[in-house]
Design a protein around this motif. Structure first.
Motif, PDB file in Angstrom:
ATOM      1  N   LYS A   1       0.854  -1.181   0.000  1.00 20.60           N
ATOM      2  CA  LYS A   1       0.000   0.000   0.000  1.00 20.60           C
ATOM      3  C   LYS A   1       0.891   1.233   0.000  1.00 20.60           C
ATOM      4  N   ALA A   2       0.539   2.199  -0.834  1.00 24.93           N
ATOM      5  CA  ALA A   2       1.309   3.442  -0.913  1.00 24.93           C
ATOM      6  C   ALA A   2       0.358   4.618  -0.783  1.00 24.93           C
ATOM      7  N   THR A   3       0.725   5.590   0.039  1.00 27.14           N
ATOM      8  CA  THR A   3      -0.108   6.768   0.258  1.00 27.14           C
ATOM      9  C   THR A   3       0.769   8.012   0.292  1.00 27.14           C
ATOM     10  N   LEU A   4       0.378   9.023  -0.497  1.00 29.02           N
ATOM     11  CA  LEU A   4       1.049  10.311  -0.458  1.00 29.02           C
ATOM     12  C   LEU A   4       0.128  11.291   0.259  1.00 29.02           C
ATOM     13  N   LYS A   5       0.609  11.860   1.370  1.00 34.60           N
ATOM     14  CA  LYS A   5      -0.188  12.799   2.146  1.00 34.60           C
ATOM     15  C   LYS A   5       0.544  14.123   2.298  1.00 34.60           C
ATOM     16  N   LYS A   6      -0.220  15.185   2.251  1.00 37.19           N
ATOM     17  CA  LYS A   6       0.304  16.504   2.584  1.00 37.19           C
ATOM     18  C   LYS A   6      -0.452  16.962   3.826  1.00 37.19           C
ATOM     19  N   GLY A   7       0.217  16.931   4.958  1.00 37.08           N
ATOM     20  CA  GLY A   7      -0.467  17.215   6.211  1.00 37.08           C
ATOM     21  C   GLY A   7      -1.530  16.167   6.468  1.00 37.08           C
ATOM     22  N   LYS A   8      -2.773  16.600   6.641  1.00 42.67           N
ATOM     23  CA  LYS A   8      -3.873  15.688   6.910  1.00 42.67           C
ATOM     24  C   LYS A   8      -4.506  15.139   5.638  1.00 42.67           C
ATOM     25  N   THR A   9      -4.162  15.729   4.499  1.00 43.66           N
ATOM     26  CA  THR A   9      -4.863  15.427   3.244  1.00 43.66           C
ATOM     27  C   THR A   9      -4.161  14.340   2.456  1.00 43.66           C
ATOM     28  N   THR A  10      -4.919  13.310   2.049  1.00 43.31           N
ATOM     29  CA  THR A  10      -4.392  12.281   1.159  1.00 43.31           C
ATOM     30  C   THR A  10      -4.464  12.781  -0.270  1.00 43.31           C
ATOM     31  N   ILE A  11      -3.310  12.876  -0.913  1.00 41.12           N
ATOM     32  CA  ILE A  11      -3.227  13.380  -2.283  1.00 41.12           C
ATOM     33  C   ILE A  11      -3.384  12.248  -3.290  1.00 41.12           C
ATOM     34  N   ALA A  12      -2.758  11.121  -3.025  1.00 35.95           N
ATOM     35  CA  ALA A  12      -2.831   9.972  -3.938  1.00 35.95           C
ATOM     36  C   ALA A  12      -2.562   8.703  -3.151  1.00 35.95           C
TER      37      ALA A  12
END
Length: 590
Positions: free
Chosen positions: A517-528
């Motif tokens: 599983k891969a997750t890109l987050k900026k702060g609290k927000t999941t971008i992709a």
């Protein structure tokens, strides 16, 4: 990504090594997000513990202990006398959930199982053993179903707290640690040698006057191995005490009045005890107790404590509610897990500091903090976050949250082995009766701690992984980071070869069948985010798909954030590898 888009998304990140991780549950809350540059590795230690509570480390004899407080449950079935009536005087009883009350131990050198100390043979407060009978309350009856159940949680010797003095010996002078357990619901304390099993004579129930209970709502034992004393809280918001117990005689020799004391931490070198409180006021505090001022004797009962009020020499400023402390001897700080406020407070306990006894910072963890452990050498602080099924990790240099480590169940307690830095967390299974939850051992690593190598194959020193004793040579990998030696136990370096990012795909080599599983987050927000399943060992690519929030953000500019990649082996629920790195998702013309 829409196939009609005139732009493409490119994810930019460095080539990094991925090391193993903990259990596959949500890592970070909305307030606490993983920071790039951190990795962790783990191993499950199966000891048959069902209701895991506190842990204790013996660094002298290389042991870790865990308490199992599982009580027995008995079901009573009443004789039916009509379609919806039962005779309340005629029934049969059966133990439907047997007690597994015990303390287990493992070696901290190789994580092998060492011993189980059963408590089920000890006499309860009602004079029977744990699985022989349960006293039903007077209000019990057939009700509307003809079936009632009760447990012996309040009368049985089910260990909740555990502490150890690893410096004691047997009569021949050979090492023989002294164990101290607290049975919270029955308010008893057991003290016994590790070479033997606990016996009825080892259990303290009565005060020195032979009539009153020695403890009430007992909890949180700590041991002073320099003076061979144990300290146990009797919790009461208005009139609580801390008992000082001599380990050799197993006698209470002092009660220290500390209303609301709920948790303890000790500075053995200075002879200072820190007590966090849970009081009736709007905020709580940390009490500073000078153990050299404690007057030892033969107090009649808990109320016989006036002589030791003077041992409480200082009180901190306000901290969060329901404060359970942990002590950092290097930073001279006390961290409190504020269970009711869901925060962690940082209290300066350096008498030479201008902010002495002040709450200098409040940290938001990934869940509900229940216990604190400090690794002073590696400058890390851990909180077992009960509600989030996670252990939060903080950088002790900055007092910032850096990583959330998911656990197999609801995290109860955490402790750190000082020489290796391996942390051990106890947890409880998700409410299922007699479903064991493993003790988990994990190691946290900063990227800066990993030696950097030239692009190419991994070095012969070991597969990329967590620092540890010499391990087997690692397999050749693509452009990656040369890894330090793996664990001699083969458990704290379940390593992946490398992680690469090309375009919007994350490429990584799997050690076997499992799911990435891969997750890109900026702060609290999941971008992709994205996932992919490997059927066997080999390289696999995870395609990242942009979320609605990500598309909105990318419509304006490129987005930088933290990319977290985890691997869960097939047929398990435990993450075997996880790494968080800096990454950037950009939009460029085709």
């Amino acid at each position: 990504m829409s196939r009609h888009s005139s732009r493409r998304r490119v994810l930019v990140a460095g080539s990094v090594a991925v090391v193993s991780a903990l259990a596959a549950t949500s890592v970070a809350s909305a307030e606490a997000t993983n920071q790039p540059g951190w990795s962790f590795s783990s191993q499950d230690l199966a000891g048959g513990v069902v209701l895991g509570y506190e842990t204790a480390i013996d660094p002298v004899n290389h042991r870790v202990y865990e308490a199992d407080a599982q009580p027995a449950t008995v079901t009573r079935t009443y004789q039916k006398t009509g379609p919806a009536t039962w005779d309340p005087t005629i029934f049969t009883e059966a133990v439907t959930t047997p007690s597994t009350a015990k303390v287990v131990s493992f070696s901290t050198l190789n994580h092998s199982f060492v011993r189980s100390y059963s408590f089920t043979g000890l006499l309860q407060l009602d004079g029977v053993t744990a699985n022989s009978a349960v006293v039903f309350p007077g209000t019990a009856g057939p009700g509307t179903t003809g079936v009632a159940s009760a447990n012996n949680r309040g009368t049985g010797n089910h260990p909740y707290g555990i502490a150890v003095d690893g410096t004691t010996t047997n009569p021949a002078g050979d090492p023989d640690p002294t164990l101290v357990s607290v049975q919270t619901r029955s308010s008893t304390v057991a003290i016994w040698k590790a070479s033997a099993s606990p016996a009825n004579a080892d259990v303290i129930t009565k005060a020195n006057n032979g009539t009153d209970p020695a403890f009430s709502r007992a909890r949180t034992p700590v041991v002073d191995s320099k003076r061979h004393k144990a300290y146990v809280v009797s919790y009461n918001a208005n009139s609580g005490t801390i008992a000082q117990i001599d380990l050799a005689t197993k006698k209470v020799e002092a009660y220290i009045p500390v209303p609301g004391a709920v948790g303890l931490a000790i500075d053995e070198d200075k002879g200072i005890l820190y007590a966090g409180t849970y009081s009736t006021t709007a905020s709580d505090t940390v009490k500073v107790i000078d153990l050299s001022k404690v007057v030892a004797g033969t107090p009649a009962n808990q109320a016989d404590n006036a002589a030791n009020a003077q041992a409480v020499v200082a009180t901190s400023g306000p901290v969060g509610r329901n404060a359970r402390p942990g002590f950092d001897p290097v930073g001279k700080k006390v961290y409190t897990a504020n269970n009711s406020d869901k925060t962690v407070s940082v209290v300066d306990v350096d008498p030479a500091s201008p902010t002495y006894l002040q709450n200098v910072k409040t940290i938001t963890p990934a869940g509900t903090p229940n216990a604190i452990a400090v690794d002073p050498q590696r400058r890390l602080v851990y909180s077992a976050d009960l509600g989030g099924k996670v252990v939060s990790v903080y950088d002790a240099n900055t007092n910032e949250f850096v990583q959330g480590i998911p656990t197999a169940g609801s995290a109860i307690d955490v402790d750190v082995e000082p020489s290796t830095g391996v942390a051990y967390v106890s947890s409880q299974s998700s409410g299922a009766a007699n479903v064991a939850a493993p003790l988990q051992a994990f190691s946290v690593t900063r990227d800066a701690d990993l030696p950097k190598g030239d692009k190419g194959d991994a070095g012969a020193a070991g597969a990329p992984g967590a620092a540890g004793p010499a391990g087997a040579p690692g397999a050749a990998g693509p452009a990656g980071v040369a890894g330090p030696a793996g664990s001699s136990a083969g458990s704290l370096s379940v390593s992946l070869s490398s992680l690469r990012v090309v375009g919007s795909k994350v490429s990584v080599k799997a050690p076997g069948a499992g799911t990435f599983k891969a997750t890109l987050k900026k702060g609290k927000t999941t971008i992709a985010s994205g996932s992919a399943t490997a059927k066997k060992a080999g390289t696999i690519k995870v395609t990242l798909k942009t979320t609605k929030a990500g598309k909105k953000a990318l419509a304006k500019k490129s987005v930088s954030g933290t990319l977290t990649v985890s691997f869960t082996p097939a047929k398990t629920k435990t993450v075997a590898a996880q790494r968080s790195v800096k990454a950037k998702l950009a939009r460029t013309k085709r």
